[in-house]
Scaffold this active site. Structure first.
Site, PDB file in Angstrom:
ATOM      1  N   ASP A  17       0.862  -1.187   0.000  1.00  0.00           N
ATOM      2  CA  ASP A  17       0.000   0.000   0.000  1.00  0.00           C
ATOM      3  C   ASP A  17       0.898   1.237   0.000  1.00  0.00           C
ATOM      4  O   ASP A  17       1.730   1.399   0.898  1.00  0.00           O
ATOM      5  CB  ASP A  17      -0.865  -0.054   1.263  1.00  0.00           C
ATOM      6  CG  ASP A  17      -1.771   1.153   1.418  1.00  0.00           C
ATOM      7  OD1 ASP A  17      -1.647   2.131   0.646  1.00  0.00           O
ATOM      8  OD2 ASP A  17      -2.613   1.112   2.337  1.00  0.00           O
ATOM      9  N   VAL A  40      -5.597   5.353  -5.539  1.00  0.00           N
ATOM     10  CA  VAL A  40      -4.419   5.818  -4.802  1.00  0.00           C
ATOM     11  C   VAL A  40      -4.672   7.228  -4.240  1.00  0.00           C
ATOM     12  O   VAL A  40      -4.353   7.532  -3.083  1.00  0.00           O
ATOM     13  CB  VAL A  40      -3.199   5.866  -5.758  1.00  0.00           C
ATOM     14  CG1 VAL A  40      -2.042   6.628  -5.159  1.00  0.00           C
ATOM     15  CG2 VAL A  40      -2.763   4.452  -6.116  1.00  0.00           C
ATOM     16  N   ASP A  41      -5.261   8.076  -5.067  1.00  0.00           N
ATOM     17  CA  ASP A  41      -5.510   9.460  -4.699  1.00  0.00           C
ATOM     18  C   ASP A  41      -6.383   9.542  -3.438  1.00  0.00           C
ATOM     19  O   ASP A  41      -6.048  10.244  -2.460  1.00  0.00           O
ATOM     20  CB  ASP A  41      -6.224  10.123  -5.899  1.00  0.00           C
ATOM     21  CG  ASP A  41      -6.117  11.630  -5.927  1.00  0.00           C
ATOM     22  OD1 ASP A  41      -5.427  12.197  -5.057  1.00  0.00           O
ATOM     23  OD2 ASP A  41      -6.733  12.242  -6.829  1.00  0.00           O
TER      24      ASP A  41
HETATM   25  N1  AR6 Z   1      -1.398   1.565  -2.926  1.00  0.00           N
HETATM   26  C1  AR6 Z   1      -0.812   1.209  -4.098  1.00  0.00           C
HETATM   27  N2  AR6 Z   1      -1.487   1.027  -5.248  1.00  0.00           N
HETATM   28  C2  AR6 Z   1      -2.819   1.200  -5.225  1.00  0.00           C
HETATM   29  C3  AR6 Z   1      -3.521   1.582  -4.050  1.00  0.00           C
HETATM   30  C4  AR6 Z   1      -2.752   1.763  -2.871  1.00  0.00           C
HETATM   31  N3  AR6 Z   1      -3.313   2.118  -1.705  1.00  0.00           N
HETATM   32  N4  AR6 Z   1      -4.844   1.696  -4.372  1.00  0.00           N
HETATM   33  C5  AR6 Z   1      -4.968   1.388  -5.682  1.00  0.00           C
HETATM   34  N5  AR6 Z   1      -3.756   1.085  -6.199  1.00  0.00           N
HETATM   35  P1  AR6 Z   1      -5.742   4.582  -9.667  1.00  0.00           P
HETATM   36  P2  AR6 Z   1      -5.085   5.997 -12.172  1.00  0.00           P
HETATM   37  C6  AR6 Z   1      -3.401   0.717  -7.606  1.00  0.00           C
HETATM   38  O1  AR6 Z   1      -7.142   4.384 -10.115  1.00  0.00           O
HETATM   39  O2  AR6 Z   1      -5.417   4.809 -12.999  1.00  0.00           O
HETATM   40  C7  AR6 Z   1      -8.291   8.697  -9.116  1.00  0.00           C
HETATM   41  O3  AR6 Z   1      -9.660   8.855  -8.892  1.00  0.00           O
HETATM   42  C8  AR6 Z   1      -4.524   0.288  -8.519  1.00  0.00           C
HETATM   43  O4  AR6 Z   1      -4.780  -1.096  -8.377  1.00  0.00           O
HETATM   44  O5  AR6 Z   1      -5.499   4.996  -8.275  1.00  0.00           O
HETATM   45  O6  AR6 Z   1      -3.835   6.780 -12.486  1.00  0.00           O
HETATM   46  C9  AR6 Z   1      -7.601  10.016  -9.454  1.00  0.00           C
HETATM   47  O7  AR6 Z   1      -8.191  11.114  -8.803  1.00  0.00           O
HETATM   48  C10 AR6 Z   1      -3.982   0.635  -9.909  1.00  0.00           C
HETATM   49  O8  AR6 Z   1      -3.191  -0.422 -10.447  1.00  0.00           O
HETATM   50  O9  AR6 Z   1      -4.990   5.693 -10.588  1.00  0.00           O
HETATM   51  C11 AR6 Z   1      -7.767  10.104 -10.936  1.00  0.00           C
HETATM   52  O10 AR6 Z   1      -9.025  10.666 -11.297  1.00  0.00           O
HETATM   53  C12 AR6 Z   1      -3.037   1.794  -9.646  1.00  0.00           C
HETATM   54  O11 AR6 Z   1      -2.877   1.872  -8.232  1.00  0.00           O
HETATM   55  C13 AR6 Z   1      -7.714   8.662 -11.390  1.00  0.00           C
HETATM   56  O12 AR6 Z   1      -8.105   7.888 -10.263  1.00  0.00           O
HETATM   57  C14 AR6 Z   1      -3.552   3.132 -10.141  1.00  0.00           C
HETATM   58  O13 AR6 Z   1      -4.964   3.221  -9.968  1.00  0.00           O
HETATM   59  C15 AR6 Z   1      -6.294   8.248 -11.757  1.00  0.00           C
HETATM   60  O14 AR6 Z   1      -6.335   6.955 -12.285  1.00  0.00           O
END
Ligand code: AR6
Length: 183
Positions: A17, A40-41
């Site tokens: 995480d 992640v955000d």
């Molecule tokens: N730690 C590490 N990786 C994670 C975690 C975590 N806690 N949670 C999810 N992932 P995403 P994007 C992985 O959607 O595609 C947001 O709403 C997840 O499985 O977080 O760049 C922003 O505000 C995936 O493989 O980011 C933007 O609107 C990866 O992190 C949009 O999402 C990225 O997933 C950005 O989308």
């Protein structure tokens, strides 16, 4: 965990995480508003508290492929580097270049700030729909190239969410290393 030496620096793949990392900076997969979201955000803003959002409001946004920095609020990491990856459409709309720019500009900010240890999530592979294996190749080749030229960064850690993401990055790394004369 997989660890590779790139000159004096280290590249790591771990399953975990991003919010729990003890690196000086963690990278957020943000959107151009910098005003928060899911994935992640959402996790970073929840764990770090309202200070981060307050700083993001003052920054006022970030174009795709660029990066901005705030403090880490209550996180273990002192800094959050917010970058915006591309939304994936079909791979021919500049997605690889924009994804590479997001990694490179995040690392440039770290270098400028004297930050030596940085943890990245897999940018764009969640809500933004970038196929994981393709994203892994871009992420790893771009960060390895940066490390080769910038030994001031001592650690880049990819924090992969779940076993499947960890395996996909592992495979991409094993395929990439021989082409770079590394092991
Ligand atoms: N730690 C590490 N990786 C994670 C975690 C975590 N806690 N949670 C999810 N992932 P995403 P994007 C992985 O959607 O595609 C947001 O709403 C997840 O499985 O977080 O760049 C922003 O505000 C995936 O493989 O980011 C933007 O609107 C990866 O992190 C949009 O999402 C990225 O997933 C950005 O989308």
């Amino acid at each position: 965990m997989r660890r590779v030496h790139i000159g004096p620096s280290v590249l790591e793949l771990v399953e975990g995480d991003i919010t729990q990392q003890d690196t000086e900076a963690i990278v957020n997969a943000a959107n151009s508003s910098l005003l928060g979201g899911g994935g992640v955000d959402g996790a970073i803003h929840r764990a770090g508290g309202p200070e981060i959002l307050e700083e993001c409001r003052k920054i006022g946004g970030c174009p795709t492929g660029e990066a901005r920095i705030t403090t880490g609020g209550r996180l273990r990491a002192g800094w959050v580097i917010h970058t915006v990856g591309p939304v994936y459409r079909d791979g021919t709309r500049g997605e690889p270049e924009l994804l590479a720019a997001a990694y490179r500009n995040s690392l440039r900010l770290a270098s400028e700030k004297g930050i030596k240890r940085v943890a990245f999530p897999s940018i764009s592979t969640g809500a933004y729909g970038y196929p994981m294996a393709e994203a892994a190749r871009v992420a790893l080749s771009t960060t390895i190239e940066y490390l080769t030229a910038h030994p001031e960064i001592t650690l880049i850690r990819f924090v992969l969410f779940g076993e499947s993401a960890f395996r996909t990055y592992g495979t991409a790394l094993e395929e990439l290393l021989p082409t770079l004369g590394l092991s």
